[in-house]
Design an enzyme around this catalytic site. Sequence first.
Site, PDB file in Angstrom:
ATOM      1  N   ASN A 112      -5.408  30.824  17.480  1.00  0.00           N
ATOM      2  CA  ASN A 112      -4.091  31.328  17.275  1.00  0.00           C
ATOM      3  C   ASN A 112      -3.820  32.936  18.078  1.00  0.00           C
ATOM      4  O   ASN A 112      -5.313  33.791  18.151  1.00  0.00           O
ATOM      5  CB  ASN A 112      -3.744  31.862  15.775  1.00  0.00           C
ATOM      6  CG  ASN A 112      -3.253  30.200  15.471  1.00  0.00           C
ATOM      7  OD1 ASN A 112      -3.024  29.458  16.355  1.00  0.00           O
ATOM      8  ND2 ASN A 112      -3.695  29.897  13.702  1.00  0.00           N
ATOM      9  N   LYS A 189       2.571  29.226  22.445  1.00  0.00           N
ATOM     10  CA  LYS A 189       2.345  28.784  20.875  1.00  0.00           C
ATOM     11  C   LYS A 189       2.317  30.135  20.794  1.00  0.00           C
ATOM     12  O   LYS A 189       2.282  29.221  19.237  1.00  0.00           O
ATOM     13  CB  LYS A 189       0.651  28.740  21.413  1.00  0.00           C
ATOM     14  CG  LYS A 189      -0.361  28.347  20.066  1.00  0.00           C
ATOM     15  CD  LYS A 189      -0.091  26.306  19.309  1.00  0.00           C
ATOM     16  CE  LYS A 189      -0.911  26.092  18.715  1.00  0.00           C
ATOM     17  NZ  LYS A 189      -1.989  26.509  18.361  1.00  0.00           N
ATOM     18  N   ASN A 197       4.869  29.740  11.204  1.00  0.00           N
ATOM     19  CA  ASN A 197       3.850  29.847  10.257  1.00  0.00           C
ATOM     20  C   ASN A 197       3.996  30.689   8.917  1.00  0.00           C
ATOM     21  O   ASN A 197       4.160  30.220   7.683  1.00  0.00           O
ATOM     22  CB  ASN A 197       2.501  30.672  11.010  1.00  0.00           C
ATOM     23  CG  ASN A 197       1.373  29.561  11.476  1.00  0.00           C
ATOM     24  OD1 ASN A 197       2.265  28.837  12.183  1.00  0.00           O
ATOM     25  ND2 ASN A 197       0.200  30.146  12.104  1.00  0.00           N
TER      26      ASN A 197
END
Length: 310
Positions: A112, A189, A197
């Site tokens: 990430n 992303k 999240n």
Amino acid sequence: MPSHDKDDASMKVAVMGAGAVGCYYGAMLARAGHEVVLIGRPAHVEAVRARGLRLEAQSFDEHVPMAASTEPDAVRGADLVLFCVKSTDTEAAAEQIAPHLAPGALVLTLQNGVDNDERARSVLRDHEVAAAVVYVATGMAGPGHVKHNGRGELVIAPSARGEEVAQALRAAGVPTEISDNVRGALWAKLVLNCAYNALSAITQLPYGVLVRNEGVPGVLRDVVAECLAVARAEGVTIPGDIDAAVAGIARTMPAQFSSTAQDLARGKRSEIDHLNGFVLRRGEALGVPVPANRLLWTLVRLLEDKPARA
């Protein structure tokens, strides 16, 4: 099951940071005949050594035999290193594997955040590092057991071995695209991660349930708008329809809890500093207000620190 001719197409693959993401892709490559070693925590390594890795996918559930180690020197001789450590550990993990990397090895960052490849490259100056954007819903269901909840595509940056690696991944059942705009894809992303999240972590709800609650769609819109404003100020071109992508997450991964939610549930430090926290830092540096991202970052950090204060 996908298969390879081991004499001419098999690669040696090391997974540095064998969590849910690394285990999924490592297992898919191992099923296709590649020699894979997982590098992870002792309990996980012991389970894989004893029984293989259990990959509970949507279309199959099997134990995949592969090697496992707790030591970074297990990357020795690997053609491909799937670099899957938490963003907070990027430099330290790169330093650990640096002395053991084979000449010509490709280090592919499956993490990430948008700058992990640059941070790894600053340590691994003599080796090729390429970024990958990961679109997969996975979670650890126990030591030696990964559950695949959906998707699995990769978008990777061009590199000397990029086409070879992409072909191997595709043959292993992993849809893989090579893109000249991986930076934009990483930002896309990042936007998705910033949207979902923290909210999933704070509420401990999966995406499909989360979005059905009053107020959540508006929060998602606010967070996304802030991220896009920062991206524009950075001069980043984000590909595709980001609003459709945000809506699609809850539809295609309804049962998935975010990695941040999984970290908080286990009492672990999350990657929030590299998600909403990254947008906050860049927004402050560029003069772009990001109050929604600031709030989500602050709340997750408070929840991370709560056990220590109790």
